[in-house]
Design a protein around this motif. Sequence first.
Motif, PDB file in Angstrom:
ATOM      1  N   ARG A 167       0.841  -1.190   0.000  1.00  0.00           N
ATOM      2  CA  ARG A 167       0.000   0.000   0.000  1.00  0.00           C
ATOM      3  C   ARG A 167       0.878   1.243   0.000  1.00  0.00           C
ATOM      4  O   ARG A 167       1.707   1.421   0.882  1.00  0.00           O
ATOM      5  CB  ARG A 167      -0.888  -0.048   1.251  1.00  0.00           C
ATOM      6  CG  ARG A 167      -2.145   0.777   1.179  1.00  0.00           C
ATOM      7  CD  ARG A 167      -3.107   0.312   2.262  1.00  0.00           C
ATOM      8  NE  ARG A 167      -4.366   1.038   2.217  1.00  0.00           N
ATOM      9  CZ  ARG A 167      -4.760   1.899   3.138  1.00  0.00           C
ATOM     10  NH1 ARG A 167      -3.997   2.153   4.174  1.00  0.00           N
ATOM     11  NH2 ARG A 167      -5.926   2.508   3.036  1.00  0.00           N
ATOM     12  N   ARG A 225      -4.844   9.517   6.436  1.00  0.00           N
ATOM     13  CA  ARG A 225      -4.522   8.250   5.788  1.00  0.00           C
ATOM     14  C   ARG A 225      -3.436   7.492   6.553  1.00  0.00           C
ATOM     15  O   ARG A 225      -3.485   6.268   6.693  1.00  0.00           O
ATOM     16  CB  ARG A 225      -4.052   8.497   4.353  1.00  0.00           C
ATOM     17  CG  ARG A 225      -5.121   9.064   3.423  1.00  0.00           C
ATOM     18  CD  ARG A 225      -6.246   8.107   3.229  1.00  0.00           C
ATOM     19  NE  ARG A 225      -7.121   8.510   2.126  1.00  0.00           N
ATOM     20  CZ  ARG A 225      -8.230   7.860   1.794  1.00  0.00           C
ATOM     21  NH1 ARG A 225      -8.593   6.795   2.477  1.00  0.00           N
ATOM     22  NH2 ARG A 225      -8.984   8.287   0.779  1.00  0.00           N
ATOM     23  N   VAL A 226      -2.428   8.233   7.071  1.00  0.00           N
ATOM     24  CA  VAL A 226      -1.365   7.587   7.845  1.00  0.00           C
ATOM     25  C   VAL A 226      -1.931   6.993   9.125  1.00  0.00           C
ATOM     26  O   VAL A 226      -1.588   5.878   9.537  1.00  0.00           O
ATOM     27  CB  VAL A 226      -0.240   8.599   8.143  1.00  0.00           C
ATOM     28  CG1 VAL A 226       0.799   7.973   9.074  1.00  0.00           C
ATOM     29  CG2 VAL A 226       0.428   9.051   6.851  1.00  0.00           C
ATOM     30  N   ASP A 227      -2.844   7.741   9.794  1.00  0.00           N
ATOM     31  CA  ASP A 227      -3.444   7.254  11.035  1.00  0.00           C
ATOM     32  C   ASP A 227      -4.276   5.997  10.804  1.00  0.00           C
ATOM     33  O   ASP A 227      -4.409   5.161  11.709  1.00  0.00           O
ATOM     34  CB  ASP A 227      -4.323   8.348  11.657  1.00  0.00           C
ATOM     35  CG  ASP A 227      -3.495   9.510  12.208  1.00  0.00           C
ATOM     36  OD1 ASP A 227      -4.049  10.614  12.370  1.00  0.00           O
ATOM     37  OD2 ASP A 227      -2.287   9.301  12.472  1.00  0.00           O
ATOM     38  N   GLU A 228      -4.844   5.868   9.611  1.00  0.00           N
ATOM     39  CA  GLU A 228      -5.635   4.679   9.309  1.00  0.00           C
ATOM     40  C   GLU A 228      -4.771   3.421   9.240  1.00  0.00           C
ATOM     41  O   GLU A 228      -5.280   2.307   9.363  1.00  0.00           O
ATOM     42  CB  GLU A 228      -6.370   4.861   7.986  1.00  0.00           C
ATOM     43  CG  GLU A 228      -7.483   5.903   8.050  1.00  0.00           C
ATOM     44  CD  GLU A 228      -8.057   6.223   6.679  1.00  0.00           C
ATOM     45  OE1 GLU A 228      -8.985   7.062   6.600  1.00  0.00           O
ATOM     46  OE2 GLU A 228      -7.562   5.654   5.682  1.00  0.00           O
ATOM     47  N   GLY A 229      -3.452   3.594   9.071  1.00  0.00           N
ATOM     48  CA  GLY A 229      -2.519   2.481   9.098  1.00  0.00           C
ATOM     49  C   GLY A 229      -2.392   1.770   7.771  1.00  0.00           C
ATOM     50  O   GLY A 229      -3.121   2.034   6.814  1.00  0.00           O
ATOM     51  N   GLY A 230      -1.431   0.860   7.721  1.00  0.00           N
ATOM     52  CA  GLY A 230      -1.253   0.011   6.555  1.00  0.00           C
ATOM     53  C   GLY A 230      -0.463   0.635   5.433  1.00  0.00           C
ATOM     54  O   GLY A 230      -0.401   0.079   4.343  1.00  0.00           O
ATOM     55  N   ILE A 231       0.175   1.809   5.642  1.00  0.00           N
ATOM     56  CA  ILE A 231       0.969   2.461   4.597  1.00  0.00           C
ATOM     57  C   ILE A 231       2.365   1.855   4.580  1.00  0.00           C
ATOM     58  O   ILE A 231       3.059   1.855   5.597  1.00  0.00           O
ATOM     59  CB  ILE A 231       1.033   3.994   4.822  1.00  0.00           C
ATOM     60  CG1 ILE A 231      -0.366   4.596   4.806  1.00  0.00           C
ATOM     61  CG2 ILE A 231       1.916   4.635   3.760  1.00  0.00           C
ATOM     62  CD1 ILE A 231      -1.105   4.419   3.510  1.00  0.00           C
ATOM     63  N   ASP A 232       2.781   1.325   3.419  1.00  0.00           N
ATOM     64  CA  ASP A 232       4.108   0.711   3.281  1.00  0.00           C
ATOM     65  C   ASP A 232       5.134   1.649   2.658  1.00  0.00           C
ATOM     66  O   ASP A 232       6.341   1.417   2.775  1.00  0.00           O
ATOM     67  CB  ASP A 232       4.000  -0.549   2.416  1.00  0.00           C
ATOM     68  CG  ASP A 232       3.049  -1.580   3.015  1.00  0.00           C
ATOM     69  OD1 ASP A 232       2.041  -1.880   2.346  1.00  0.00           O
ATOM     70  OD2 ASP A 232       3.293  -2.035   4.142  1.00  0.00           O
ATOM     71  N   ARG A 241       5.658  12.519  10.511  1.00  0.00           N
ATOM     72  CA  ARG A 241       4.911  11.383  11.036  1.00  0.00           C
ATOM     73  C   ARG A 241       5.455  10.062  10.474  1.00  0.00           C
ATOM     74  O   ARG A 241       5.592   9.077  11.180  1.00  0.00           O
ATOM     75  CB  ARG A 241       3.436  11.541  10.691  1.00  0.00           C
ATOM     76  CG  ARG A 241       2.542  10.368  11.137  1.00  0.00           C
ATOM     77  CD  ARG A 241       2.360  10.320  12.650  1.00  0.00           C
ATOM     78  NE  ARG A 241       1.720  11.543  13.074  1.00  0.00           N
ATOM     79  CZ  ARG A 241       0.401  11.770  12.997  1.00  0.00           C
ATOM     80  NH1 ARG A 241      -0.405  10.827  12.531  1.00  0.00           N
ATOM     81  NH2 ARG A 241      -0.113  12.902  13.425  1.00  0.00           N
ATOM     82  N   ASP A 292       7.136   6.833  12.342  1.00  0.00           N
ATOM     83  CA  ASP A 292       6.599   5.470  12.189  1.00  0.00           C
ATOM     84  C   ASP A 292       7.591   4.520  11.534  1.00  0.00           C
ATOM     85  O   ASP A 292       7.317   3.319  11.449  1.00  0.00           O
ATOM     86  CB  ASP A 292       5.315   5.506  11.371  1.00  0.00           C
ATOM     87  CG  ASP A 292       4.191   6.240  12.076  1.00  0.00           C
ATOM     88  OD1 ASP A 292       3.200   6.586  11.389  1.00  0.00           O
ATOM     89  OD2 ASP A 292       4.287   6.458  13.300  1.00  0.00           O
ATOM     90  N   THR A 321       8.273   4.605   8.310  1.00  0.00           N
ATOM     91  CA  THR A 321       7.762   4.301   6.969  1.00  0.00           C
ATOM     92  C   THR A 321       8.600   5.029   5.923  1.00  0.00           C
ATOM     93  O   THR A 321       8.738   6.257   5.980  1.00  0.00           O
ATOM     94  CB  THR A 321       6.297   4.740   6.838  1.00  0.00           C
ATOM     95  OG1 THR A 321       5.521   4.094   7.840  1.00  0.00           O
ATOM     96  CG2 THR A 321       5.748   4.382   5.462  1.00  0.00           C
TER      97      THR A 321
END
Length: 847
Positions: A733, A771-778, A797, A801, A803
């Motif tokens: 993602r 979108r970052v808070d929603e998680g799952g960002i690769d 941010r 994390d 990322t």
Amino acid sequence: MEIVDLGNCEREPIHLLGGVQAFGCLFAFSNDWLLAHVSDNCERFARQAPDDLLGTPAANIFSRDSLHDMRSRLQWIQYSDGGERMFGVDVFGDGRSFDVALHKSEDLIIIEVELTHHAHRLDAMSVVRSMMSRLGTDIRFSAFLEQAARQVRFVTDFDRVMVYRFLPDGSGEVVAESRSPQVDSFLGLRYPSYDIPPQARQLYLRNQFRIIADVDGEVSRLEPPLRYDGRPIDLSLSVLRSVSEIHLEYLRNMGVKASLSISIIVDGKLWGLFACHHYAPKLIGFDRRTAAELFSQMFSREVAKREQDEMLTVEARARALHDRVMASVSVEGSVFDNLKDYLEAFMEVVSCDGVAILVDEDYASLGLAASPEDVKSLRKLLNRSAASRVFSSNRLSTLMGESDFTLRIPGVLAIPVSRRPRDYLLFFRGEVVQSVTWAGKPEKAIEYGPNGARLTPRKSFEAWKEELTGQSEHWTRSDLRITEVLRTTLLEVILRSVDANDRLQQEANRRQDTLIAELNHRVRNILTLIQGVVSKTRQMSLSPEHFTETVNGRIGALARAHDQITRGNWSPGPLRLLLENEIRAYSEEIGDQVDLSGDPVMLEPQAFSTIALVMHEMVTNAAKYGALSRPEGRLSVTWKMNPDGSVLIDWQERGGPAVGKPSRRGFGSTIIEHSVPHELHGVAEIDYQEAGVSAFFRIPARFCQRDLDEGYRAPAHDVPAPKEIAVDARKGRVLLVEDNVIIAMDGEDMLREIGFKEVVLANSVSSGLRRVDEGGIDMAVLDINLGVETSLPIAERLLADGTPFIFASGYDDTSFLEDRRFAKIPVLSKPFTKQMLVEAFGGEIER
């Protein structure tokens, strides 16, 4: 003694003249934004001399904000042969306002600037909407053209605006005009083809707007004049491009001091021009030029629509005649006997003075037609023309010499109705004496002028009348289109006659050639279909592997269908066998998962390939996403033949994954939903129920027949099951933060092509953080400048994390990223490509 010919005009490199009109300034940058060329009037605009500017970075010439906007605009057009425009830009950061045009010329970035005309600025879109609303769709064509000329004159305020239409022989005619009272009318005047030579017509296709502000105006030369490799710069798309001295002399001879030319392009071809003349120097603002160009583009679509409507009417008449002929063809009669009774009907469809049919030595005619002796000579000419092609001429004497026959009947249109020996349906037109008014005598005088040993432009534009004899009216596009439909009708008549006629059975070679001609015709259609399948699949494929699998499956379906119908000499094929072969492509056995049941139905070859492609897409979707993707899933396909002869197919899936309506409509969905209605005039309905996909198809009766030999079943083909598409699970993602919607869509396409399974879009800091808070960002791609804010809070941010991410920017200077934490973060410069994205990711893309 040097010979001067018309080719001199045709060979003039009018796009390589190395200069621009002095009302603007041209800057040419290399791909790394160093100034490679500049027009010698740059000091008036950039307030620096050419020697001071050449080799300088763009950031030292243009203001930071204007350069950022220019680079973003170039991102929009990096895959097109076109340009972009910007209005009211503070290009040099000194408060002055400029209009800007941008395009690419090979490896050069061309920036053209001219001072903004602030007075009476137009909102181009509003003006064009108003202009189009005044055209009217229900008025006759001549009034439609006249109104268009009036609208262009309203925007440009030129003394004369003409609609100039190109004719089949290459000459042009003024077909509509709007002018001020004090200038002469050019309406109805004809201009010879060499007044607009071929290379000029090609430029009108690429660059649809051409302005000459002052025929006696100053030309600013490019410095240096040649590229690093010694070639001149291609200025085909330049809005400031200087003008050929030949053309300027032509305009001076007419008394014209300024001109505009706006292309009218229909179906990719140059239909004509809006030709605008002014009798004093005149430069209209960029906004008015843009409005006129937009209007011309929309006007071109209206012209195309009118011509398409005319074509549809013509095709409807041809189809009606086709049905009438085919309903009454006698299978016992010969081709000649079947066709000679319809000569009057053929004359009603194609505008002509006479018609004839020539089959072997049998000849029959109606109206004005060639004698049996004359038609022998004509047949020799026709036999030398291309096979299986409609022949047309409106001046037959140029091909056969002058004779009583060619002068009496100069117009011939011939439709071949067989290959060898060739037989023809012939349409004839008599002589039409035309009185043509030329804008000056069309023969171009050869003189030595001020431009050396070449043709001097015509000096006299006084009306000169000429009577054209020995020719008929031109055969129009509508005439040629309708004859192609008639040709199909004639081939079907022949095929019916061949099946039952004793005489044609004895002439085996002729029958075989006729069938081969029809088979070749159908093979060409299949090849065209395959070309379309490959093209559309490529556009919508997610990866090369996905493209290979999908296109192999679709072409395989066509190949299986083609093999089935050609085994029987292009005869109907069984529907059950079609379905069995498609299902075996995914499973060696048709077991408990699939239930096939229905009447013994055979499909005509024309429908067989279409249904095969549709069923292939249905089976593929069921195997990948539907009932056949699970062991417990079930597929039921039933069909029946109605009393009227049509066939109904019912498709039901149950026991597979939960189904939802696709959010993205691909080429496969288009094939399923539109092939049967479009190609067979049948019905296709598909319902994405949660319990499983349901579909309904109706195939018209003319494509269906009962299988009289139910016991026969051709052997199934060995079709290997398609392999799974290899997807790199590490590419997951990715977040793309970009406030420009066009660049965001372009970036999303690139990221998906690289291999990311999901692209999440955000256009501001708040939406990006959400979108970052929603998680799952690769992985993330962040445009640094987001209008009034920057994406640095999102970057912080992501750093916290852990990322990985990269920046994208339209600014050369990124010193405002002062935080040392960002020192090693890659910065991607706009405009960027997919390869640049991959290189910027480096090893980080595979986490």
